[in-house]
Design a protein around this motif. Structure first.
Motif, PDB file in Angstrom:
ATOM      1  N   GLY A   1      25.564  52.063  -4.962  1.00  0.00           N
ATOM      2  CA  GLY A   1      25.225  53.471  -5.107  1.00  0.00           C
ATOM      3  C   GLY A   1      26.235  54.204  -5.951  1.00  0.00           C
ATOM      4  N   ASP A   2      26.508  55.490  -5.601  1.00  0.00           N
ATOM      5  CA  ASP A   2      27.368  56.342  -6.414  1.00  0.00           C
ATOM      6  C   ASP A   2      28.518  56.899  -5.591  1.00  0.00           C
ATOM      7  OD1 ASP A   2      25.704  56.324  -8.881  1.00  0.00           O
ATOM      8  OD2 ASP A   2      24.249  57.248  -7.528  1.00  0.00           O
ATOM      9  N   LEU A   3      29.685  57.004  -6.221  1.00  0.00           N
ATOM     10  CA  LEU A   3      30.855  57.557  -5.547  1.00  0.00           C
ATOM     11  C   LEU A   3      30.902  59.059  -5.813  1.00  0.00           C
ATOM     12  CD1 LEU A   3      33.642  54.879  -6.152  1.00  0.00           C
ATOM     13  CD2 LEU A   3      31.908  55.006  -4.367  1.00  0.00           C
ATOM     14  N   VAL A   4      30.247  59.804  -4.939  1.00  0.00           N
ATOM     15  CA  VAL A   4      30.224  61.259  -5.025  1.00  0.00           C
ATOM     16  C   VAL A   4      30.539  61.809  -3.636  1.00  0.00           C
ATOM     17  CG1 VAL A   4      28.690  61.393  -7.023  1.00  0.00           C
ATOM     18  CG2 VAL A   4      27.702  61.192  -4.742  1.00  0.00           C
ATOM     19  N   HIS A   5      30.204  63.070  -3.396  1.00  0.00           N
ATOM     20  CA  HIS A   5      30.538  63.714  -2.132  1.00  0.00           C
ATOM     21  C   HIS A   5      30.080  62.873  -0.941  1.00  0.00           C
ATOM     22  CE1 HIS A   5      31.361  66.941   0.674  1.00  0.00           C
ATOM     23  NE2 HIS A   5      30.139  66.801   1.167  1.00  0.00           N
ATOM     24  N   GLY A   6      30.990  62.619  -0.024  1.00  0.00           N
ATOM     25  CA  GLY A   6      30.672  61.847   1.168  1.00  0.00           C
ATOM     26  C   GLY A   6      31.048  60.386   1.099  1.00  0.00           C
TER      27      GLY A   6
ATOM     28  N   SER B   1      27.577  52.450 -10.281  1.00  0.00           N
ATOM     29  CA  SER B   1      27.411  52.782 -11.698  1.00  0.00           C
ATOM     30  C   SER B   1      27.869  54.192 -12.040  1.00  0.00           C
ATOM     31  CB  SER B   1      25.943  52.622 -12.110  1.00  0.00           C
ATOM     32  OG  SER B   1      25.115  53.446 -11.313  1.00  0.00           O
ATOM     33  N   PHE B   2      28.146  55.030 -11.027  1.00  0.00           N
ATOM     34  CA  PHE B   2      28.533  56.409 -11.297  1.00  0.00           C
ATOM     35  C   PHE B   2      29.552  56.874 -10.267  1.00  0.00           C
ATOM     36  CE2 PHE B   2      28.205  60.983 -10.722  1.00  0.00           C
ATOM     37  CZ  PHE B   2      28.243  61.452 -12.020  1.00  0.00           C
ATOM     38  N   MET B   3      30.572  57.620 -10.723  1.00  0.00           N
ATOM     39  CA  MET B   3      31.481  58.299  -9.814  1.00  0.00           C
ATOM     40  C   MET B   3      31.937  59.592 -10.455  1.00  0.00           C
ATOM     41  SD  MET B   3      35.122  56.188 -10.072  1.00  0.00           S
ATOM     42  CE  MET B   3      36.078  57.402  -9.143  1.00  0.00           C
ATOM     43  N   ASP B   4      32.206  60.613  -9.624  1.00  0.00           N
ATOM     44  CA  ASP B   4      32.817  61.824 -10.134  1.00  0.00           C
ATOM     45  C   ASP B   4      34.222  61.915  -9.537  1.00  0.00           C
ATOM     46  OD1 ASP B   4      32.493  62.728  -7.545  1.00  0.00           O
ATOM     47  OD2 ASP B   4      30.876  64.118  -8.028  1.00  0.00           O
ATOM     48  N   THR B   5      34.873  63.069  -9.686  1.00  0.00           N
ATOM     49  CA  THR B   5      36.268  63.166  -9.252  1.00  0.00           C
ATOM     50  C   THR B   5      36.424  62.980  -7.750  1.00  0.00           C
ATOM     51  OG1 THR B   5      35.996  65.579  -9.191  1.00  0.00           O
ATOM     52  CG2 THR B   5      36.997  64.619 -11.163  1.00  0.00           C
ATOM     53  N   THR B   6      35.393  63.285  -6.968  1.00  0.00           N
ATOM     54  CA  THR B   6      35.510  63.063  -5.535  1.00  0.00           C
ATOM     55  C   THR B   6      35.562  61.575  -5.209  1.00  0.00           C
ATOM     56  OG1 THR B   6      33.108  63.143  -5.211  1.00  0.00           O
ATOM     57  CG2 THR B   6      34.305  65.205  -4.987  1.00  0.00           C
ATOM     58  N   GLY B   7      35.149  60.740  -6.162  1.00  0.00           N
ATOM     59  CA  GLY B   7      35.256  59.309  -5.955  1.00  0.00           C
ATOM     60  C   GLY B   7      36.694  58.839  -5.843  1.00  0.00           C
ATOM     61  N   LEU B   8      37.643  59.639  -6.356  1.00  0.00           N
ATOM     62  CA  LEU B   8      39.047  59.271  -6.228  1.00  0.00           C
ATOM     63  C   LEU B   8      39.491  59.310  -4.769  1.00  0.00           C
ATOM     64  CD1 LEU B   8      40.473  61.223  -9.294  1.00  0.00           C
ATOM     65  CD2 LEU B   8      39.933  58.787  -9.154  1.00  0.00           C
ATOM     66  N   GLN B   9      38.834  60.147  -3.967  1.00  0.00           N
ATOM     67  CA  GLN B   9      39.157  60.178  -2.539  1.00  0.00           C
ATOM     68  C   GLN B   9      38.782  58.860  -1.867  1.00  0.00           C
ATOM     69  OE1 GLN B   9      37.105  63.606  -0.998  1.00  0.00           O
ATOM     70  NE2 GLN B   9      38.064  64.988  -2.479  1.00  0.00           N
ATOM     71  N   PHE B  10      37.792  58.195  -2.418  1.00  0.00           N
ATOM     72  CA  PHE B  10      37.397  56.867  -1.943  1.00  0.00           C
ATOM     73  C   PHE B  10      38.594  55.923  -2.019  1.00  0.00           C
ATOM     74  CE2 PHE B  10      35.529  52.669  -2.606  1.00  0.00           C
ATOM     75  CZ  PHE B  10      34.445  52.634  -1.744  1.00  0.00           C
ATOM     76  N   LEU B  11      39.310  55.978  -3.158  1.00  0.00           N
ATOM     77  CA  LEU B  11      40.483  55.132  -3.328  1.00  0.00           C
ATOM     78  C   LEU B  11      41.631  55.567  -2.425  1.00  0.00           C
ATOM     79  CD1 LEU B  11      40.526  54.617  -7.198  1.00  0.00           C
ATOM     80  CD2 LEU B  11      39.835  52.987  -5.446  1.00  0.00           C
ATOM     81  N   GLU B  12      41.751  56.865  -2.188  1.00  0.00           N
ATOM     82  CA  GLU B  12      42.804  57.346  -1.294  1.00  0.00           C
ATOM     83  C   GLU B  12      42.603  56.805   0.119  1.00  0.00           C
ATOM     84  OE1 GLU B  12      43.099  61.566  -1.444  1.00  0.00           O
ATOM     85  OE2 GLU B  12      43.487  61.619  -3.599  1.00  0.00           O
ATOM     86  N   VAL B  13      41.348  56.781   0.575  1.00  0.00           N
ATOM     87  CA  VAL B  13      41.051  56.244   1.905  1.00  0.00           C
ATOM     88  C   VAL B  13      41.418  54.766   1.969  1.00  0.00           C
ATOM     89  CG1 VAL B  13      39.166  55.626   3.482  1.00  0.00           C
ATOM     90  CG2 VAL B  13      39.244  57.908   2.462  1.00  0.00           C
ATOM     91  N   LEU B  14      41.083  54.026   0.923  1.00  0.00           N
ATOM     92  CA  LEU B  14      41.384  52.597   0.892  1.00  0.00           C
ATOM     93  C   LEU B  14      42.891  52.358   0.874  1.00  0.00           C
ATOM     94  CD1 LEU B  14      40.226  49.740   0.704  1.00  0.00           C
ATOM     95  CD2 LEU B  14      40.204  49.989  -1.786  1.00  0.00           C
ATOM     96  N   ASP B  15      43.602  53.154   0.079  1.00  0.00           N
ATOM     97  CA  ASP B  15      45.051  53.005  -0.022  1.00  0.00           C
ATOM     98  C   ASP B  15      45.731  53.358   1.309  1.00  0.00           C
ATOM     99  OD1 ASP B  15      47.440  52.579  -1.808  1.00  0.00           O
ATOM    100  OD2 ASP B  15      47.842  54.638  -1.182  1.00  0.00           O
ATOM    101  N   THR B  16      45.261  54.418   1.961  1.00  0.00           N
ATOM    102  CA  THR B  16      45.826  54.813   3.252  1.00  0.00           C
ATOM    103  C   THR B  16      45.607  53.731   4.299  1.00  0.00           C
ATOM    104  OG1 THR B  16      45.483  57.158   2.775  1.00  0.00           O
ATOM    105  CG2 THR B  16      45.737  56.540   5.086  1.00  0.00           C
TER     106      THR B  16
ATOM    107  N   GLN C   1      31.121  53.658 -16.667  1.00  0.00           N
ATOM    108  CA  GLN C   1      31.394  55.062 -16.390  1.00  0.00           C
ATOM    109  C   GLN C   1      32.501  55.244 -15.350  1.00  0.00           C
ATOM    110  OE1 GLN C   1      30.680  57.069 -13.540  1.00  0.00           O
ATOM    111  NE2 GLN C   1      31.353  58.971 -14.531  1.00  0.00           N
ATOM    112  N   PRO C   2      32.479  54.517 -14.229  1.00  0.00           N
ATOM    113  CA  PRO C   2      33.601  54.624 -13.297  1.00  0.00           C
ATOM    114  C   PRO C   2      34.940  54.213 -13.928  1.00  0.00           C
ATOM    115  CG  PRO C   2      31.723  53.656 -12.186  1.00  0.00           C
ATOM    116  CD  PRO C   2      31.380  53.709 -13.649  1.00  0.00           C
ATOM    117  N   ARG C   3      34.929  53.206 -14.794  1.00  0.00           N
ATOM    118  CA  ARG C   3      36.169  52.805 -15.475  1.00  0.00           C
ATOM    119  C   ARG C   3      36.719  53.966 -16.294  1.00  0.00           C
ATOM    120  NH1 ARG C   3      37.475  47.366 -15.892  1.00  0.00           N
ATOM    121  NH2 ARG C   3      38.599  47.760 -17.824  1.00  0.00           N
TER     122      ARG C   3
END
Length: 223
Positions: A33-38, A65-80, A97-99
């Motif tokens: 899916g897409d890395l957006v809000h939620g 295939s798609f992420m916006d800036t909120t997708g960076l929070q996805f990485l923050e959760v993984l890193d935490t 596009q995510p790259r």
């Protein structure tokens, strides 16, 4: 096992679902899916269900295939999760596009959690990135992508209507829409929306100005 969240962008982005599998002490997560809000909440729920003895988490991002800036929070959760549990985590296989988003955020798309430019103690937060000029460029690019996602179905519908009505090709229908847009000084999306609305039962016809532009465009492009 999977977790899911729905996006809020006019219902056109894809629901994020995370499939997970555990073998030995390692877990493999495959988001679809897409890395957006939620998206960060979806990942947090998935990680919370992993066994306590999990010592490695690998994310295969090839189905995103798609992420916006909120997708960076996805990485923050993984890193935490990695720092708190002291486990090795990876997130690889990013699409184009995510790259691009990761690159503009100063992260290495091949290894955004550990690659060059990443501070190991923390993935850069959105608050920090807002201070950088590159985030403005990123927001502009994402907004353009949002507009493309929202606009394309309307234009495709209008092209289909013209193709059926005038027995023309897809390219010819596109040329008609573009010509009518230029002749009437109307945005292409609005032209397509009026053509589509006019073809629906009981829908309003295009404005007189646009009808004239469409007739001229059809004469130029199809005759």
């Amino acid at each position: 096992m999977s977790s899911a969240t729905h996006t809020s962008l006019t219902g056109r982005l894809n629901t994020l679902i995370i499939d997970s599998g555990v073998e030995g002490g390692g877990a493999v997560l495959v988001p679809h899916g897409d890395l957006v809000h939620g998206c960060a909440d979806t990942l947090a729920r998935t990680l919370a269900r992993l066994p306590d003895d999990t010592d490695r988490v690998d994310l295969d991002m090839s189905e995103v295939s798609f992420m916006d800036t909120t997708g960076l929070q996805f990485l923050e959760v993984l890193d935490t999760y990695a720092r708190r549990r002291r486990v090795r985590v990876t997130a690889t296989g990013w699409n184009d596009q995510p790259r691009r988003v990761l690159q503009l955020a100063g992260l290495d798309p091949d290894d955004p959690l550990h690659g060059p430019g990443t501070r190991r103690e923390s993935v850069p937060s959105v608050v920090v990135l807002e201070r950088a000029e590159q985030l403005d460029r990123l927001r502009t690019e994402v907004e353009q992508l949002r507009q493309a996602i929202a606009t394309r179905p309307v234009i495709d519908q209008a092209r289909g209507i013209l193709m059926a009505t005038h027995a023309c090709s897809s390219d010819e229908a596109w040329n008609v829409l573009r010509e009518a847009s230029q002749l009437s000084n109307t945005k292409l999306r609005k032209v397509a929306a009026e053509v589509t609305a006019g073809a629906e039962g009981g829908g309003p016809p295009p404005s007189p100005e646009l009808r004239r532009a469409l007739r001229t465009a059809i004469d130029r492009c199809l005759n």
